[in-house]
Motif scaffolding. Structure first.
Motif, short mmCIF file in Angstrom:
data_model
loop_
_atom_site.label_atom_id
_atom_site.label_comp_id
_atom_site.label_asym_id
_atom_site.label_seq_id
_atom_site.Cartn_x
_atom_site.Cartn_y
_atom_site.Cartn_z
N ILE A 115 -23.96 -21.78 58.56
CA ILE A 115 -24.34 -20.41 58.90
C ILE A 115 -23.89 -19.48 57.77
CG2 ILE A 115 -23.95 -18.48 60.49
CD1 ILE A 115 -23.55 -20.52 62.71
N THR A 116 -24.82 -18.70 57.25
CA THR A 116 -24.54 -17.75 56.17
C THR A 116 -24.74 -16.33 56.66
OG1 THR A 116 -25.29 -19.37 54.54
CG2 THR A 116 -25.16 -17.10 53.82
N ALA A 117 -23.83 -15.44 56.31
CA ALA A 117 -23.95 -14.03 56.69
C ALA A 117 -24.63 -13.24 55.58
CB ALA A 117 -22.57 -13.44 56.98
N GLY A 118 -25.23 -12.11 55.96
CA GLY A 118 -25.80 -11.19 54.99
C GLY A 118 -24.73 -10.31 54.38
N THR A 119 -25.14 -9.20 53.81
CA THR A 119 -24.21 -8.26 53.19
C THR A 119 -24.21 -6.94 53.92
OG1 THR A 119 -23.67 -7.09 51.12
CG2 THR A 119 -26.00 -7.47 51.57
N LEU A 120 -23.09 -6.22 53.85
CA LEU A 120 -23.01 -4.85 54.37
C LEU A 120 -22.83 -3.88 53.21
CD1 LEU A 120 -20.86 -5.37 57.60
CD2 LEU A 120 -23.31 -4.90 57.44
N SER A 121 -23.46 -4.20 52.09
CA SER A 121 -23.36 -3.38 50.89
C SER A 121 -24.75 -2.88 50.50
CB SER A 121 -22.77 -4.21 49.74
OG SER A 121 -23.72 -5.13 49.25
N THR A 122 -24.80 -2.18 49.39
CA THR A 122 -26.08 -1.73 48.85
C THR A 122 -26.67 -2.75 47.88
OG1 THR A 122 -24.97 -0.53 47.05
CG2 THR A 122 -25.42 0.70 49.08
N ARG A 123 -25.99 -3.88 47.70
CA ARG A 123 -26.46 -4.92 46.78
C ARG A 123 -27.35 -5.89 47.55
NH1 ARG A 123 -23.33 -8.29 44.63
NH2 ARG A 123 -24.10 -8.25 42.49
N LEU A 124 -28.57 -5.44 47.83
CA LEU A 124 -29.48 -6.20 48.68
C LEU A 124 -30.34 -7.15 47.87
CD1 LEU A 124 -30.64 -3.30 51.05
CD2 LEU A 124 -28.73 -4.90 51.36
N ARG A 125 -30.71 -8.26 48.51
CA ARG A 125 -31.60 -9.24 47.89
C ARG A 125 -32.71 -9.58 48.89
NH1 ARG A 125 -26.51 -11.97 46.38
NH2 ARG A 125 -25.96 -11.30 44.27
N ALA A 126 -33.69 -8.70 49.01
CA ALA A 126 -34.89 -8.92 49.84
C ALA A 126 -34.61 -8.89 51.33
CB ALA A 126 -35.57 -10.25 49.47
N GLN A 127 -33.36 -8.65 51.74
CA GLN A 127 -33.01 -8.57 53.16
C GLN A 127 -32.19 -7.31 53.39
OE1 GLN A 127 -33.92 -10.70 55.58
NE2 GLN A 127 -34.99 -12.11 54.22
N MET B 149 -16.44 -16.73 74.21
CA MET B 149 -15.89 -16.54 72.88
C MET B 149 -16.94 -15.91 71.99
SD MET B 149 -13.28 -17.11 70.82
CE MET B 149 -12.33 -18.30 71.76
N LYS B 150 -16.60 -14.79 71.38
CA LYS B 150 -17.50 -14.12 70.44
C LYS B 150 -16.78 -13.94 69.11
CE LYS B 150 -20.60 -11.45 73.43
NZ LYS B 150 -20.07 -11.87 74.74
N LEU B 151 -17.47 -14.32 68.02
CA LEU B 151 -16.94 -14.16 66.68
C LEU B 151 -17.85 -13.24 65.89
CD1 LEU B 151 -16.24 -17.93 65.86
CD2 LEU B 151 -14.67 -16.30 66.91
N ALA B 152 -17.27 -12.28 65.17
CA ALA B 152 -18.03 -11.49 64.21
C ALA B 152 -17.86 -12.15 62.85
CB ALA B 152 -17.52 -10.06 64.17
N HIS B 153 -18.97 -12.53 62.23
CA HIS B 153 -18.94 -13.19 60.93
C HIS B 153 -19.56 -12.25 59.90
CE1 HIS B 153 -20.82 -16.36 58.08
NE2 HIS B 153 -19.60 -16.04 57.67
N LEU B 154 -18.74 -11.82 58.94
CA LEU B 154 -19.15 -10.88 57.90
C LEU B 154 -18.99 -11.54 56.54
CD1 LEU B 154 -16.92 -7.90 59.12
CD2 LEU B 154 -19.15 -8.55 60.02
N ALA B 155 -19.69 -10.99 55.56
CA ALA B 155 -19.51 -11.44 54.18
C ALA B 155 -20.02 -10.35 53.25
CB ALA B 155 -20.27 -12.75 53.92
N ASP B 156 -19.55 -10.38 52.01
CA ASP B 156 -20.10 -9.53 50.96
C ASP B 156 -20.11 -8.05 51.36
OD1 ASP B 156 -21.14 -11.67 48.92
OD2 ASP B 156 -21.78 -12.36 50.90
N LEU B 157 -18.92 -7.57 51.74
CA LEU B 157 -18.78 -6.14 52.04
C LEU B 157 -18.87 -5.31 50.77
CD1 LEU B 157 -15.79 -6.41 54.57
CD2 LEU B 157 -18.24 -6.60 55.02
N HIS B 158 -18.37 -5.84 49.68
CA HIS B 158 -18.47 -5.22 48.35
C HIS B 158 -18.04 -3.75 48.36
CE1 HIS B 158 -20.24 -8.50 46.07
NE2 HIS B 158 -21.05 -8.75 47.09
N PHE B 159 -16.83 -3.49 48.85
CA PHE B 159 -16.32 -2.12 48.77
C PHE B 159 -16.30 -1.68 47.30
CE2 PHE B 159 -15.12 -2.70 53.12
CZ PHE B 159 -15.13 -1.41 53.63
N GLY B 160 -16.82 -0.52 47.07
CA GLY B 160 -17.17 -0.04 45.73
C GLY B 160 -18.68 0.08 45.62
#
Length: 272
Positions: free
Chosen positions: A207-219, A1-12
């Motif tokens: 478990i917390t996911a990072g972002t796939l946006s340009t709104r980065l916070r040190a990561q 079983m594999k899960l993709a966990h995403l967050a904070d895509l912030h389209f725009g």
């Protein structure tokens, strides 16, 4: 079983290169499900929801998505007060349903609010009745992996540059620890993180996911791949640097005992 966990895509404010590369990895891994822990949009605009909907529609895997604080109409205060998630529901209401996979149950919880009686409306708030519904009945199938997904961490990750204060987070954490749920998936802080939360009543894996946006916070931009096999859960974080994703294992746990396991067992599992 594999899960993709995403967050904070912030389209725009999305990172298009990271999104494109992430889509390739998700398809290549042929994940069994995709979980999005909120903030699909930047300002809750129709065109942002449409772009997020179009991107998620590319995948054949089932998707569970819950809203974040950015998924409300940011500049329309009356709409935020009267119908904060109406637009989100029109685009993603069909993706808020629980997912029942082979031996894995995933349920969503909305911790975001259109407005609150405190200064920072972006902070989370847990409705404990909603949490009980997300936890589900205690007499679930024996051996089932049970996961709750929301936007805001119940306890702020210590290493995250953004610290957050979720209303009723302490009580929610204790209630989750006492339940059959083993894993909580969140976002909001834009930082990949995993830790075992120990409460007097029990424990769970946060478990917390990072972002796939340009709104980065040190990561850098990042998302998670969670593998569940033979009673072991492994978190691999995909971090986007130098124009491509790099994978690193951030933790592994015995699901039944909800305890960390030693690295050699992870190596053994990866060789199978």
């Amino acid at each position: 079983m594999k899960l993709a966990h995403l967050a904070d895509l912030h389209f725009g404010r999305e990172n298009r290169d990271a999104l494109s590369a992430a889509a390739g990895i998700i398809r290549e891994l042929d994940v069994d499900a995709i979980v999005v822990s909120g903030d699909l949009t930047q300002r809750g605009k129709r065109e942002e929801f449409q772009a997020a909907q179009e991107w998620l529609s590319k995948f054949s895997a089932p998707v569970l998505s819950i809203p974040g604080n950015h998924d409300t109409p940011l500049l329309n205060l009356p709409a935020r007060a009267a119908d904060a998630f109406g637009r989100y529901e029109r685009y993603f209401g069909g993706l808020t349903r629980p997912l029942q996979l082979d031996g894995v149950s995933i349920r969503g919880l909305n911790t975001s609010r259109g407005w609150q009686a405190r200064m920072n409306w972006a902070e989370g708030s847990v409705n404990l009745d909603d949490l009980d519904a997300a936890i589900g009945p205690p007499d679930a199938c024996e051996g089932e992996v049970r996961i709750v997904a929301c936007h805001h961490p119940f306890q702020s990750p210590e290493k995250a540059s953004l610290q957050t204060a979720t209303r009723r987070g302490a009580e929610a954490s204790a209630r989750l620890a006492a339940s059959p749920v083993q894993i909580l998936l969140t976002g909001h802080v834009h930082t990949p993180h995993a830790e075992l939360i120990r409460e007097p009543q029990g424990r769970y894996i946060a478990i917390t996911a990072g972002t796939l946006s340009t709104r980065l916070r040190a990561q850098p931009p990042a998302f998670n791949i969670i593998s569940i096999q033979d009673g072991i859960a492994v978190l691999n974080v995909q971090s986007f640097e130098g124009g491509r994703f790099h994978e690193a294992t951030h933790g592994s746990w015995d699901i039944e005992r909800v305890e960390p396991i030693r690295t050699p067992r992870v190596v053994e599992m990866s060789k199978k």
